[in-house]
Write a protein that holds these residues in place. Structure first.
Motif, PDB file in Angstrom:
ATOM      1  N   ALA A  37      12.221  -5.702  -0.454  1.00 22.01           N
ATOM      2  CA  ALA A  37      11.092  -6.071   0.394  1.00 22.01           C
ATOM      3  C   ALA A  37       9.855  -5.280  -0.010  1.00 22.01           C
ATOM      4  N   SER A  38       8.712  -5.842   0.343  1.00 28.25           N
ATOM      5  CA  SER A  38       7.425  -5.172   0.155  1.00 28.25           C
ATOM      6  C   SER A  38       6.764  -5.042   1.514  1.00 28.25           C
ATOM      7  N   ILE A  39       6.250  -3.863   1.808  1.00 29.89           N
ATOM      8  CA  ILE A  39       5.560  -3.617   3.069  1.00 29.89           C
ATOM      9  C   ILE A  39       4.125  -3.208   2.749  1.00 29.89           C
ATOM     10  N   GLU A  40       3.189  -3.998   3.215  1.00 33.99           N
ATOM     11  CA  GLU A  40       1.773  -3.768   2.920  1.00 33.99           C
ATOM     12  C   GLU A  40       1.188  -2.757   3.897  1.00 33.99           C
ATOM     13  N   SER A  41       0.420  -1.810   3.354  1.00 31.79           N
ATOM     14  CA  SER A  41      -0.195  -0.787   4.197  1.00 31.79           C
ATOM     15  C   SER A  41      -1.511  -0.329   3.575  1.00 31.79           C
ATOM     16  N   GLY A  42      -2.605  -0.880   4.070  1.00 28.24           N
ATOM     17  CA  GLY A  42      -3.920  -0.478   3.562  1.00 28.24           C
ATOM     18  C   GLY A  42      -4.022  -0.640   2.058  1.00 28.24           C
ATOM     19  N   PRO A  43      -4.423   0.426   1.360  1.00 28.98           N
ATOM     20  CA  PRO A  43      -4.604   0.320  -0.094  1.00 28.98           C
ATOM     21  C   PRO A  43      -3.308   0.418  -0.889  1.00 28.98           C
ATOM     22  N   TYR A  44      -2.166   0.550  -0.188  1.00 35.30           N
ATOM     23  CA  TYR A  44      -0.882   0.727  -0.873  1.00 35.30           C
ATOM     24  C   TYR A  44       0.146  -0.300  -0.407  1.00 35.30           C
ATOM     25  N   ASN A  45       1.167  -0.465  -1.226  1.00 33.13           N
ATOM     26  CA  ASN A  45       2.353  -1.237  -0.871  1.00 33.13           C
ATOM     27  C   ASN A  45       3.585  -0.345  -1.015  1.00 33.13           C
ATOM     28  N   ILE A  93       2.864  -3.214   7.587  1.00 35.66           N
ATOM     29  CA  ILE A  93       3.351  -1.970   8.178  1.00 35.66           C
ATOM     30  C   ILE A  93       3.111  -1.922   9.683  1.00 35.66           C
ATOM     31  N   GLU A  94       2.008  -2.488  10.145  1.00 37.70           N
ATOM     32  CA  GLU A  94       1.706  -2.490  11.577  1.00 37.70           C
ATOM     33  C   GLU A  94       2.757  -3.297  12.338  1.00 37.70           C
ATOM     34  N   ASP A  95       3.111  -4.469  11.794  1.00 43.63           N
ATOM     35  CA  ASP A  95       4.129  -5.299  12.451  1.00 43.63           C
ATOM     36  C   ASP A  95       5.482  -4.605  12.446  1.00 43.63           C
ATOM     37  N   LEU A  96       5.776  -3.915  11.357  1.00 50.24           N
ATOM     38  CA  LEU A  96       7.084  -3.281  11.211  1.00 50.24           C
ATOM     39  C   LEU A  96       7.246  -2.076  12.140  1.00 50.24           C
ATOM     40  N   LEU A  97       6.245  -1.207  12.161  1.00 48.46           N
ATOM     41  CA  LEU A  97       6.378   0.050  12.899  1.00 48.46           C
ATOM     42  C   LEU A  97       5.953  -0.044  14.357  1.00 48.46           C
ATOM     43  N   TYR A  98       4.997  -0.925  14.672  1.00 46.55           N
ATOM     44  CA  TYR A  98       4.426  -0.910  16.018  1.00 46.55           C
ATOM     45  C   TYR A  98       4.647  -2.197  16.810  1.00 46.55           C
ATOM     46  N   CYS A 135       3.078   2.139  -4.275  1.00 46.93           N
ATOM     47  CA  CYS A 135       2.207   1.692  -5.376  1.00 46.93           C
ATOM     48  C   CYS A 135       0.849   1.274  -4.835  1.00 46.93           C
ATOM     49  N   GLU A 136      -0.153   1.386  -5.680  1.00 46.02           N
ATOM     50  CA  GLU A 136      -1.457   0.855  -5.296  1.00 46.02           C
ATOM     51  C   GLU A 136      -1.336  -0.654  -5.111  1.00 46.02           C
ATOM     52  N   LYS A 137      -2.123  -1.182  -4.188  1.00 48.53           N
ATOM     53  CA  LYS A 137      -2.004  -2.593  -3.809  1.00 48.53           C
ATOM     54  C   LYS A 137      -2.178  -3.533  -4.998  1.00 48.53           C
ATOM     55  N   SER A 138      -2.983  -3.131  -5.971  1.00 47.65           N
ATOM     56  CA  SER A 138      -3.260  -4.001  -7.117  1.00 47.65           C
ATOM     57  C   SER A 138      -2.111  -4.026  -8.127  1.00 47.65           C
ATOM     58  N   TYR A 139      -1.149  -3.116  -7.973  1.00 51.15           N
ATOM     59  CA  TYR A 139      -0.063  -3.039  -8.947  1.00 51.15           C
ATOM     60  C   TYR A 139       0.879  -4.224  -8.752  1.00 51.15           C
ATOM     61  N   PRO A 140       1.240  -4.940  -9.818  1.00 45.94           N
ATOM     62  CA  PRO A 140       2.053  -6.162  -9.690  1.00 45.94           C
ATOM     63  C   PRO A 140       3.429  -5.895  -9.073  1.00 45.94           C
ATOM     64  N   ARG A 141       3.784  -6.701  -8.092  1.00 43.68           N
ATOM     65  CA  ARG A 141       5.094  -6.551  -7.441  1.00 43.68           C
ATOM     66  C   ARG A 141       6.235  -6.729  -8.438  1.00 43.68           C
ATOM     67  N   TYR A 160       1.130   7.765   4.132  1.00 46.16           N
ATOM     68  CA  TYR A 160       2.015   6.736   3.578  1.00 46.16           C
ATOM     69  C   TYR A 160       3.424   7.275   3.313  1.00 46.16           C
ATOM     70  N   THR A 161       3.527   8.572   3.041  1.00 46.34           N
ATOM     71  CA  THR A 161       4.871   9.159   2.917  1.00 46.34           C
ATOM     72  C   THR A 161       5.550   9.228   4.295  1.00 46.34           C
ATOM     73  N   THR A 162       4.757   9.421   5.342  1.00 52.58           N
ATOM     74  CA  THR A 162       5.308   9.363   6.701  1.00 52.58           C
ATOM     75  C   THR A 162       5.795   7.955   7.013  1.00 52.58           C
ATOM     76  N   GLU A 163       5.000   6.953   6.628  1.00 54.56           N
ATOM     77  CA  GLU A 163       5.425   5.561   6.803  1.00 54.56           C
ATOM     78  C   GLU A 163       6.713   5.290   6.030  1.00 54.56           C
ATOM     79  N   GLU A 164       6.782   5.827   4.830  1.00 53.61           N
ATOM     80  CA  GLU A 164       7.964   5.627   3.996  1.00 53.61           C
ATOM     81  C   GLU A 164       9.224   6.131   4.710  1.00 53.61           C
ATOM     82  N   LYS A 165       9.128   7.293   5.348  1.00 53.80           N
ATOM     83  CA  LYS A 165      10.273   7.847   6.073  1.00 53.80           C
ATOM     84  C   LYS A 165      10.699   6.928   7.207  1.00 53.80           C
ATOM     85  N   GLU A 166       9.714   6.321   7.880  1.00 53.26           N
ATOM     86  CA  GLU A 166      10.027   5.388   8.963  1.00 53.26           C
ATOM     87  C   GLU A 166      10.697   4.127   8.428  1.00 53.26           C
TER      88      GLU A 166
END
Length: 216
Positions: free
Chosen positions: A51-59, A153-158, A74-80, A32-38
């Protein structure tokens, strides 16, 4: 829970400060830190400011303000709402402390690493979303996140999706245009009913009278 936070200069992507949750094993965050750099690499002056980018168990949540990028995992359950209030608070303090220095051309990476102390302190305040202070923040109308762009994240990066403000605006305009087209059709239909209903009504009355007079 907030797992990591990074502050980066927008124009050249120079990292200025960062903080991670030292109380937990960070090995699960490597992807997820690699995703963050992208994500950071894709951001520029025309990007959505929040913006919020969803990625598995994290945002990934980011804020662009004062020529800087504030991004947190943040963990996905953490309020935006709390995540963006947290980033806003970091921005206020960082600009207050270092705003006069952030554009210096000779800055080294992580020149303001001491800001980690404030990040850690603020993160502890925001750690538990159920505290009375944070519940007040959640109930506040000042932080409206309903219009914050959300991406996968999939739509954004790939798949080539963009964080550009105009892309989001175009999507909104398309949605609004579709809504107005439907409304216009309904208005035209209602107008036609109003225009021809009296004629149809009169015709029915005439037919009824003819039937009543000649065919009784």
């Amino acid at each position: 829970m907030i797992r990591s936070t990074t502050i980066v200069r927008l124009n050249d992507k120079l990292p200025l400060a960062a903080s991670t949750d030292d109380s937990q094993d960070q090995s699960d965050l490597a992807k997820y830190t690699t995703e963050e750099k992208e994500i950071i690499r894709k951001l520029n002056e025309t990007s959505e400011p929040r913006a919020s980018i969803e990625s598995g168990p994290y945002n990934h949540h980011y804020l662009i303000a004062n020529g800087l990028i504030y991004i947190t995992i943040c963990e996905k359950s953490y309020p935006r709402k709390l995540a963006f209030t947290y980033l806003d608070e970091l921005d206020r303090e960082f600009i207050n402390s270092y705003g006069h220095r952030i554009n210096q051309p000779d800055l080294r990476p992580f020149a303001f690493i001491n800001f980690d102390n404030f990040i850690q302190k603020t993160k502890r305040v925001y750690e538990d979303s159920r505290t009375s202070v944070n519940l007040d923040k959640l109930n506040s109308e000042l932080q409206d996140v309903t219009r914050v762009m959300t991406k996968n994240i999939e739509d954004l990066l790939y798949r080539g999706d963009s964080l550009d403000r105009m892309t989001n605006l175009s999507s909104s305009l398309r949605a609004e245009s579709s809504k107005y087209r439907k409304a216009a059709k309904q208005i035209n239909f209602d107008a036609m009913i109003r225009q021809y209903a009296p004629v149809v009504g009169a015709s029915l009355i005439f037919v009824f009278l003819v039937y009543w007079i000649f065919l009784r």
